[in-house]
Enzyme design. Structure first.
Site, PDB file in Angstrom:
ATOM      1  N   CYS A  18       0.716  -1.125  -0.169  1.00  0.00           N
ATOM      2  CA  CYS A  18      -0.024  -0.027   0.038  1.00  0.00           C
ATOM      3  C   CYS A  18       0.916   1.201  -0.003  1.00  0.00           C
ATOM      4  CB  CYS A  18      -0.921   0.050   1.269  1.00  0.00           C
ATOM      5  SG  CYS A  18      -2.201  -1.297   1.346  1.00  0.00           S
ATOM      6  N   ASP A 421      33.016  21.166  20.954  1.00  0.00           N
ATOM      7  CA  ASP A 421      33.222  22.563  21.232  1.00  0.00           C
ATOM      8  C   ASP A 421      33.270  22.801  22.828  1.00  0.00           C
ATOM      9  OD1 ASP A 421      33.428  25.368  20.608  1.00  0.00           O
ATOM     10  OD2 ASP A 421      31.612  25.488  21.858  1.00  0.00           O
ATOM     11  N   ASP A 650      27.019  24.583  20.652  1.00  0.00           N
ATOM     12  CA  ASP A 650      25.869  25.489  20.986  1.00  0.00           C
ATOM     13  C   ASP A 650      25.664  26.741  20.680  1.00  0.00           C
ATOM     14  OD1 ASP A 650      28.118  26.502  22.658  1.00  0.00           O
ATOM     15  OD2 ASP A 650      27.035  26.958  24.194  1.00  0.00           O
TER      16      ASP A 650
END
Length: 760
Positions: A18, A421, A650
């Site tokens: 399907c 970082d 960030d």
């Protein structure tokens, strides 16, 4: 023409075939670039190009394409907004099927006990026919639509198989001589339909559990808000709240939208959004997020984001995107499903002819063919991947790990190197100014934390940094403010990327930044000159203690003069050392990427338990923001020993590196800042600044991919093992129907085991 995306709910899909047919129909619509259909969510995500004025017309065309393919287009959002159904919702057809089928099965049990409970043929016909044509009507309808479109699906196989068994029983009954007892197969066709309905009902229950994460997030949206006006409070629908409005949030209520506290103080439960179990203190100027729960304080909140711009909407969108996406491994399943049903039909015909032409009765040959048709339904193939992805991303979101897409999920389990970082990711990101050394003080003892600083130079430094968002700039301004120093007039200020800040303070030009920048400016005394050696010695001593060192230079008659050294210290985040150890235990190498000097970077690495030796490969220092992406690319290495690299950052300056990594992980920070930019560039977002979430994200990725592989193995195994057994006569239609239903249920149950995963 603009690129648009549309989600459409699709009713009536039952198997992987399907999915393929709907995708084919949608991709044929002019302007469609890509259509991805998800069996588990019963929805499609379609990307197409259209003018804004034509978007509504395009949506109508897409819905018509779904309907023409034999399925029911629905509102994709409606299913999520519906209240949770009860545990027995939708069980009525199954119960009716069991009630009508059990009397047909009892004689089989009686034979095993030496009892003859065979019902008259008329009774068998009366019990089996409603099951076949009333409860089984859905299979005929969907199978007919598939046949009209020149393809096949699970419903076609079930309807063909059970109709053959029912018709054979009717023919044997009507053609038997009067008074003869003939063996009929009404119980087989009725029980197969009942078992398939039972399997579908169990699937539906499991699907509701896999979408529980999305439903829980939708439930966080309150319907009304208290609008604060001069005349008092007015209750308004959340949809009418505007940016800039002031809302009253009472104790125990949910924040309706994102905003900033303007009056009052409270504790806020953000656990449903970030996974943080402890309440977070909020005072004036603190940011609050819609969907979080207010504690004991009454607060006034100025609205900053509404509607689709709120953090809750962004989180919901990320989770929905991940659950709607198609994993790369699913392509193999799609290719198999495209030819699966036609091949099964050929195998069933071959089974029929093989048994009949070798001298067996047509009755026996037909029963063997029916068993092949029934056991071969490709339900499990279509569910294997999406249900695992939905369960994995859903439980990850519960702990504050948002996986943007299935590709990130699938790649994350291969990660062998994680680059962090330093500032704000492994460290708290709130450095403090611990020393300001002038030319006079540099020759004496190095001042400790809190030692007296030259107020004039500190005032100049703070004024120069007053317009910067850099964490070190905040530390300088905070130190000056704590001493009651006022800011001096600042003009012509400019940030020099990766180096520092330059500008006019009270009409005099100053520069504050890295020691490398001071050398580029040729500030006197030069650090590598005899007169500057004392500065260099002090700088090295401070760096060895883990401090980041900057310098202040003053321009006089076009020449730069070194005026002071500034030392900043930051603390490792709680859990950062444990996070590094967890990665190492998983066999993953951790690398710290820092713009700091080598001394400060190595000192922090030692505190985190990393290899800080020269050539150790776990510390990269003095990396300019623009060079981070190149460093990440270098960490990947080359063929054949290529590494899969994840980057954790960030801020805005981490976005290129996050995009360059195989898997980017954006870590939310307390201040917001550039986190939104980092989130857009990453495949995984960590909703709280917890380094241990990195290992957790990789772990849930590994577990989810393992479940996908297990599910695909069992889905293929059922068919590869079941079809030959049915063709050779070892499985009758009833056992084949039970095995087929069990395959789908087992795949769903296996995926739902991921909901037991516990994050940090």
């Amino acid at each position: 023409m603009t690129e648009c995306s549309l989600d459409i709910g699709i009713g009536g899909m039952t198997c992987a075939s399907c999915v393929g047919r709907v995708e084919k129909a949608l991709n044929k619509v002019p302007g469609v670039h890509n259509a991805a259909v998800n069996l588990a969510t019963e929805s499609a995500r379609v990307a197409f190009a259209a003018d804004p004025a034509q978007a509504a017309q395009m949506e109508a065309l897409l819905r018509r394409a779904v309907r023409d393919a034999g399925y029911e287009p629905k509102d994709a959002q409606a299913a999520m907004d519906e209240p949770d159904a009860g545990p027995w919702d939708g069980f009525a057809p199954v119960a009716m099927g069991l009630a009508l089928s059990l009397p047909l099965v009892l004689p089989m049990l009686g034979d095993a006990l030496g009892q003859h409970w065979m019902l008259p043929a008329l009774w068998q016909f009366a019990l089996a026919t409603p099951v076949q044509f009333v409860l089984g009507a859905r299979f005929y309808e969907a199978g007919w639509h598939a046949l009209k479109n020149g393809s096949g699906n699970m419903d076609l196989l079930v309807s063909l198989g059970t109709t053959a068994g029912w018709a054979l029983s009717v023919w044997l009954w009507l053609s038997a001589p009067d008074g003869d007892m003939v063996h009929l197969y009404f119980e087989g066709s009725a029980l197969v339909i009942t078992l398939v309905l039972l399997g579908k009902w169990l699937e539906a229950r499991a699907k509701r559990q896999t979408t529980s994460a999305i439903r829980a997030l939708h439930a966080l949206r309150p319907e009304r808000a208290h609008l604060h006006r001069p005349g008092g409070e007015v209750d308004v629908p959340v949809a009418e709240v505007l940016v800039g409005d002031t809302l009253v949030v009472k104790p125990g209520e949910r924040f309706a939208v994102d905003g900033v506290v303007t009056e009052g103080a409270t504790q806020v439960d953000e656990s449903m959004l970030t996974g943080e179990s402890l309440p977070v203190a909020k005072e004036c100027n603190a940011r609050v997020t819609g969907g979080s729960i207010n504690g004991e304080g009454r607060v006034l909140v100025r609205v900053t984001h509404v509607g689709a711009q709120t953090m809750l909407s962004h989180i919901i969108r990320l989770v929905e995107d991940a659950q709607a996406a198609k994993a790369p491994i699913q392509r193999l399943v799609d290719q198999v499903s495209a030819v699966f049903v036609p091949v099964v039909l050929l195998l069933a015909v071959a089974t029929l002819l093989g048994w009949w032409l070798t001298g067996h009765s047509f009755e026996l040959a037909l029963i063997r063919a029916v068993a092949v048709l029934v056991i071969a339904c490709p339900c499990a193939l279509g569910l294997a991947t999406p249900v695992a992805i939905m369960a994995g991303t859903g439980v990850a979101a519960k702990y504050g790990i948002l996986i943007k897409d299935a590709q990130a999920l699938e790649l994350a389990h291969k990660v062998t190197v994680v680059a962090f970082d330093k500032t704000g990711t492994l460290t708290v990101g709130q450095p403090q100014l611990t020393a300001l050394l002038t030319l006079n003080s540099v020759a004496g003892a190095v001042p400790g934390r809190g030692a007296a600083m030259d107020p004039v130079l500190l005032q100049i430094c703070a004024s120069l940094q007053s317009g910067s968002a850099h964490p070190l700039a905040h530390a300088v301004v905070a130190s000056a403010s704590a001493r009651g120093l006022a800011m001096l007039p600042l003009s012509e200020a400019r940030a020099v990327s990766g180096r520092g800040t330059e500008g006019l303070v009270a009409g005099e030009r100053y520069a504050l930044g890295s020691l490398r920048w001071m050398q580029e400016l040729k500030a006197e005394p030069a650090l590598d000159s005899p007169s500057g050696a004392v500065y260099a010695t002090r700088a090295e001593a401070l760096q060895a203690e883990g401090a980041s060192v900057s310098a202040l230079a003053h321009q006089v008659h076009g020449a730069w003069t070194l005026r002071a050294l500034l030392a900043f210290t930051d603390e490792p985040k709680p859990g950062a050392k444990e996070a590094i150890a967890q990665l190492r235990a998983l066999g993953i190498r951790a690398v710290m990427v820092s713009g700091d000097n080598w001394g400060a970077a190595r000192a922090m690495a030692r505190r985190l338990g990393m290899d800080a030796s020269v050539g150790g490969g776990e510390v990269l220092a003095e990396v300019l923001p623009g060079d981070k992406a190149a460093k990440v690319t270098a960490l990947k290495g080359g063929e054949p020993a290529r590494f899969t690299v994840a980057m954790v950052g960030d801020g805005v300056n981490d976005a290129p590196a996050l995009a360059a990594a195989d898997v980017g992980m954006a870590m939310a920070n307390a201040g917001g800042g550039g986190t939104d930019v980092a989130m857009q560039a990453s495949g995984i977002t960590l909703m709280r600044g917890e380094p241990r979430l990195v290992a957790a994200a990789l772990d849930i990725s590994r577990r989810t991919v393992a479940k996908i592989r297990q599910n695909l193995f069992w889905a293929f195994f059922y068919n590869v093992a079941g079809i030959p057994l049915a063709a050779l006569g070892y499985l009758n239609p009833v056992l084949a129907g039970a095995a087929m239903a069990l395959s789908s249920v087992s795949v769903m149950a296996n995926a739902l085991l991921l909901k037991r995963w516990k994050g940090p």
